[in-house]
Design an enzyme around this catalytic site. Structure first.
Site, PDB file in Angstrom:
ATOM      1  N   LYS A   1       0.064   4.292  -0.229  1.00 34.08           N
ATOM      2  CA  LYS A   1      -0.574   5.466   0.391  1.00 34.08           C
ATOM      3  C   LYS A   1      -0.380   6.715  -0.484  1.00 34.08           C
ATOM      4  O   LYS A   1      -0.350   6.600  -1.693  1.00 34.08           O
ATOM      5  CB  LYS A   1      -0.032   5.659   1.808  1.00 34.08           C
ATOM      6  CG  LYS A   1      -0.078   4.368   2.634  1.00 34.08           C
ATOM      7  CD  LYS A   1       0.150   4.614   4.090  1.00 34.08           C
ATOM      8  CE  LYS A   1       0.218   3.267   4.805  1.00 34.08           C
ATOM      9  NZ  LYS A   1       0.170   3.369   6.238  1.00 34.08           N
TER      10      LYS A   1
ATOM     11  N   GLU B   1      -5.345  -5.516  10.565  1.00 32.33           N
ATOM     12  CA  GLU B   1      -4.339  -4.473  10.779  1.00 32.33           C
ATOM     13  C   GLU B   1      -4.593  -3.792  12.126  1.00 32.33           C
ATOM     14  O   GLU B   1      -5.379  -2.839  12.212  1.00 32.33           O
ATOM     15  CB  GLU B   1      -4.429  -3.424   9.668  1.00 32.33           C
ATOM     16  CG  GLU B   1      -4.157  -3.977   8.291  1.00 32.33           C
ATOM     17  CD  GLU B   1      -3.531  -2.918   7.392  1.00 32.33           C
ATOM     18  OE1 GLU B   1      -2.445  -3.186   6.874  1.00 32.33           O
ATOM     19  OE2 GLU B   1      -4.111  -1.836   7.233  1.00 32.33           O
TER      20      GLU B   1
ATOM     21  N   SER C   1       3.515  -2.669  10.285  1.00 33.12           N
ATOM     22  CA  SER C   1       4.973  -2.657  10.459  1.00 33.12           C
ATOM     23  C   SER C   1       5.641  -3.978  10.053  1.00 33.12           C
ATOM     24  O   SER C   1       6.559  -4.446  10.728  1.00 33.12           O
ATOM     25  CB  SER C   1       5.342  -2.261  11.891  1.00 33.12           C
ATOM     26  OG  SER C   1       4.883  -0.949  12.171  1.00 33.12           O
TER      27      SER C   1
ATOM     28  N   GLU D   1      -6.636   4.406   8.271  1.00 30.28           N
ATOM     29  CA  GLU D   1      -6.419   5.840   7.999  1.00 30.28           C
ATOM     30  C   GLU D   1      -7.671   6.458   7.387  1.00 30.28           C
ATOM     31  O   GLU D   1      -7.965   7.630   7.618  1.00 30.28           O
ATOM     32  CB  GLU D   1      -5.198   6.019   7.079  1.00 30.28           C
ATOM     33  CG  GLU D   1      -3.905   5.728   7.832  1.00 30.28           C
ATOM     34  CD  GLU D   1      -2.770   5.211   6.974  1.00 30.28           C
ATOM     35  OE1 GLU D   1      -2.847   5.295   5.737  1.00 30.28           O
ATOM     36  OE2 GLU D   1      -1.799   4.684   7.568  1.00 30.28           O
TER      37      GLU D   1
ATOM     38  N   HIS E   1      -9.476   1.028   5.302  1.00 35.15           N
ATOM     39  CA  HIS E   1      -8.169   1.168   5.960  1.00 35.15           C
ATOM     40  C   HIS E   1      -8.323   2.078   7.176  1.00 35.15           C
ATOM     41  O   HIS E   1      -9.100   3.023   7.155  1.00 35.15           O
ATOM     42  CB  HIS E   1      -7.158   1.749   4.963  1.00 35.15           C
ATOM     43  CG  HIS E   1      -5.746   1.680   5.471  1.00 35.15           C
ATOM     44  ND1 HIS E   1      -5.250   2.586   6.373  1.00 35.15           N
ATOM     45  CD2 HIS E   1      -4.741   0.808   5.210  1.00 35.15           C
ATOM     46  CE1 HIS E   1      -3.986   2.266   6.649  1.00 35.15           C
ATOM     47  NE2 HIS E   1      -3.655   1.192   5.958  1.00 35.15           N
TER      48      HIS E   1
ATOM     49  N   ASN F   1       0.863  -1.182   0.000  1.00 33.86           N
ATOM     50  CA  ASN F   1       0.000   0.000   0.000  1.00 33.86           C
ATOM     51  C   ASN F   1       0.902   1.235   0.000  1.00 33.86           C
ATOM     52  O   ASN F   1       1.527   1.548   1.010  1.00 33.86           O
ATOM     53  CB  ASN F   1      -0.886  -0.034   1.261  1.00 33.86           C
ATOM     54  CG  ASN F   1      -1.713   1.232   1.415  1.00 33.86           C
ATOM     55  OD1 ASN F   1      -1.799   2.062   0.507  1.00 33.86           O
ATOM     56  ND2 ASN F   1      -2.316   1.394   2.583  1.00 33.86           N
TER      57      ASN F   1
ATOM     58  N   GLY G   1       2.450   1.742  10.855  1.00 39.19           N
ATOM     59  CA  GLY G   1       3.391   2.853  10.725  1.00 39.19           C
ATOM     60  C   GLY G   1       4.088   3.216  12.021  1.00 39.19           C
ATOM     61  O   GLY G   1       4.712   4.264  12.128  1.00 39.19           O
TER      62      GLY G   1
END
Ligand code: PEP
Length: 250
Positions: free
Chosen positions: A12, A167, A213, A97, A95, A10, A173
Site C-alpha cells: 500500500k 477480499e 487480515s 481501497e 482493490h 501489498n 485491515g
C-alpha cells in the site's frame, strides 16, 4: 496439475524507496520455502528499484494499480507499458481501497484488466463483499457482478494467467478474517462462476487468493483449504518475519 500457491504482499502507501528495497532484499534473502510463488507490491515510486533489487531472485513484483491508457497527458497516472518496463510482472486491480476512496467501478476495473493484459502484466483482480452485503446474504451476487463487470468481453484464451483475490471488505485491515470455511465457500463460488463464464479449464487453472487480515497465526487454516491458492497480504507483509511466517505456514 495442482495450482502452485502464491503469497503476495501489498505494501500500500507505506515505505520509502530505500525502505522498500531493504524489505524486498530481506524477503528474498530469508525466503526458504521454494514450493510457493512470492510477490511484493511496493508503491509506484519504488517499483523500479525493488524490481532491480529482486532481479535474479524468485520474488516477483507487482504494481498496486495501473491506468488503462498506455501513454499520454494523464497527470499522476502510470500505464501498463511503463509498469512493465519498470520490471513488474503483475498488477493489482480493483482493490477495495481503490473502489472506496477513488471511485473505481467494475467498468474501470475491466478497462484496467484489459490494459494489463495488453501490456503483458498478469492482473490480480480483487473482489469482495462489504459487511452489510454479507449480512444480507448478498455475497455471491456481489462477487458475480464484480467478476462479470471486470471480465466483460474477455475470452478464455486471453486471460493471461489472471489471478482473482477474494477480499471481503470487512476483513481488510480490521483484524477480522473470514473463517477458513467462509473463504473456501466464496472461492468455490468464484471458481464455479469462472467455469460457467469461461470453461472448466480456466476455472481449474485460475489461482484464487484470499485477502483480509492474514497473519502467521491464521495462515495455515486458510491456506490448507482446497479452493484457496494463496493469500494477498496487506499489513502483515510490511514485517519480514510476519510475511515469511505466512509463507512458511504452507
Ligand atoms: C489488502 O490490503 O489486500 C489486505 C488484505 O490487507 P490486510 O492483510 O491488512 O487485511
Amino acid at each position: 496439475m495442482a495450482r502452485r500457491k502464491l503469497i503476495a504482499g501489498n505494501w500500500k502507501m507505506h515505505k520509502t524507496v530505500a525502505e522498500s528495497v531493504g524489505l524486498a532484499g530481506q524477503v528474498a534473502t530469508e525466503l526458504k520455502n521454494r514450493q510457493v510463488d512470492v510477490l511484493v507490491a511496493p508503491t509506484a515510486l519504488a517499483l523500479a528499484a525493488v524490481a532491480s533489487r529482486l532481479a535474479g531472485t524468485p520474488v516477483m513484483v507487482a504494481a498496486q494499480n495501473l491506468f488503462w491508457e498506455d501513454h499520454g497527458a494523464y497527470t499522476g497516472e502510470v500505464g501498463g507499458p511503463l509498469i512493465r518496463a519498470a520490471g513488474a510482472s503483475h498488477v493489482i486491480i480493483g482493490h477495495s481501497e481503490r473502489r472506496q476512496f477513488f471511485g473505481e467501478s467494475e467498468k474501470t476495473a475491466g478497462l484496467r484488466v484489459a490494459a494489463a493484459l495488453a501490456a503483458g502484466l498478469v492482473p490480480i483482480l480483487c473482489v469482495g463483499e462489504a459487511l452489510a452485503e454479507r449480512e444480507k446474504d448478498q455475497t455471491e451476487g456481489v462477487l458475480e457482478s464484480q467478476l462479470a463487470g471486470a471480465l466483460a468481453g474477455m475470452g478464455a484464451a486471453g486471460l493471461g494467467g489472471l489471478i482473482v483475490a477474494y477480499e471481503p471488505v470487512w476483513a481488510i485491515g480490521t483484524g477480522l478474517n473470514a473463517s477458513p470455511e467462509q473463504a473456501n465457500q466464496a472461492h468455490a463460488f468464484i471458481r464455479s462462476w469462472l467455469a460457467y463464464r469461461f470453461d472448466k479449464k480456466v476455472a481449474k487453472a485460475t489461482r484464487i487468493l484470499y485477502g483480509g487480515s492474514v497473519k502467521p497465526a491464521n495462515a495455515a487454516g486458510l491456506l490448507t483449504q482446497s479452493e484457496v491458492d494463496g493469500a494477498l497480504v496487506g499489513g502483515a507483509s510490511l514485517n519480514v518475519h510476519d510475511f515469511l511466517g505466512i509463507i512458511e505456514a504452507i
